[in-house]
Scaffold this active site. Structure first.
Site, mmCIF file in Angstrom:
data_model
loop_
_atom_site.group_PDB
_atom_site.id
_atom_site.type_symbol
_atom_site.label_atom_id
_atom_site.label_comp_id
_atom_site.label_asym_id
_atom_site.label_seq_id
_atom_site.Cartn_x
_atom_site.Cartn_y
_atom_site.Cartn_z
ATOM 1 N N CYS A 86 -16.059 -23.165 -46.403
ATOM 2 C CA CYS A 86 -14.599 -23.317 -46.427
ATOM 3 C C CYS A 86 -14.187 -24.471 -45.518
ATOM 4 C CB CYS A 86 -13.927 -22.028 -45.952
ATOM 5 S SG CYS A 86 -14.166 -20.669 -47.099
ATOM 6 N N CYS A 168 -11.863 -23.186 -50.545
ATOM 7 C CA CYS A 168 -11.279 -22.222 -49.609
ATOM 8 C C CYS A 168 -10.966 -22.892 -48.281
ATOM 9 C CB CYS A 168 -12.227 -21.038 -49.406
ATOM 10 S SG CYS A 168 -13.930 -21.524 -49.043
#
Ligand code: N1C
Length: 253
Positions: A86, A168
């Protein structure tokens, strides 16, 4: 009767308006796969490369190059699953070279072409034809002049969508500020990726609008195309931030 090979080939394979399959397609894909696997990703053993190349070929060989579907690429997708941390996703639009120059320096960042799937296909063209097991090296369908369901476009739409779905944390997009439209709704980024970011996983989209040094600015964070992007992103409940970037050094720190 003075009819050369080209004539007979033209009866067999339709003449499309796009470039034909890249020379040595399969060998090049195999080489890219093996050198990628020798690099940083242990979860993708190099042993699977022949399997991966076969899955890529099977997605389009012997098929009508105007009737390709996302399902055709499913086996290839399954063999190239890869997880990106992420906060390390880098999207780009009309700034591929610069984005890749950036990720070569900042190795922890990933564009789609820094994943195995994207690396295999970057810059190549490929298509086959129905009723023949061969690739068409003469020509391939052009997305506008021939058809959109061609092997190359279906591949990039699918790969881009999945890359966006997997994103993400804070995601970044590098945009080209030397053009009058740094953001365009009709680009792959504007039409596919922006729509498939998951607001449950992505809290912020950061845009870097790259200004060309010394040149006249075409677009910047204060321009209308960026406010368009901001409103689309905010409408999806994702925070939007924007920076005009004057040189790679500014973001390489
Ligand atoms: O239409 P774009 O740029 O906005 O697409 C770029 C965007 C990136 O964020 C990537 O994740 O979409 C993804 N992507 C690729 O990674 C990619 N590599 C090569 C989309 N397209 C890609 N290509 C080819 O370049 C493909 O044939 C597509 O049509 C162009 C898009 O280039 P663009 O207009 O500069």
């Amino acid at each position: 009767l003075g009819m050369g090979l080209g004539f007979w080939r033209s009866l067999r394979a339709p003449a499309w308006h796009g470039r034909g399959t890249s020379a040595n397609f399969s060998q090049r894909v195999l080489k890219r796969c093996s050198s990628y696997s020798r690099g940083s990703v242990p979860e993708l053993g190099g042993k699977r490369c022949p399997e991966i190349v076969a899955a890529f070929e099977n997605a389009f060989l012997s098929k009508d190059p105007c009737q390709i579907t996302e399902e055709d690429y499913q086996p290839l997708i399954n063999l190239t699953q890869q997880s990106i941390p992420c906060g390390k996703f880098l999207f780009w639009s009309r700034s591929k070279k610069l984005a890749h120059r950036y990720t070569r320096q900042k190795k922890e960042f990933f564009t789609l072409e820094d994943t195995l799937l994207g690396r295999l296909a970057d810059g190549l063209t490929w298509c086959g034809e129905k009723g023949s097991p061969e690739m068409n090296y003469q020509s391939c369908p052009h997305w506008k002049e021939d058809c959109a369901k061609n092997p190359v476009l279906v591949f990039w739409v699918l790969a881009s969508r999945r890359f966006a779905e997997n994103a993400c944390g804070e995601v970044t997009v590098m945009l080209n500020g030397s053009q009058s439209n740094a953001f365009s709704r009709s680009s792959m980024f504007g039409s596919i990726e922006v729509r498939h970011l998951d607001p449950k996983k992505v809290h912020t989209l950061q845009a870097w609008v790259m200004q060309n040094p010394g040149g006249v600015s075409g677009d910047s964070c204060s321009g209308t195309t960026i406010s368009d992007l901001k409103s689309i992103i905010n409408g999806r409940n994702i925070t939007f931030i924007c920076h005009d970037v004057n040189s790679l050094e500014e973001i390489c720190v």
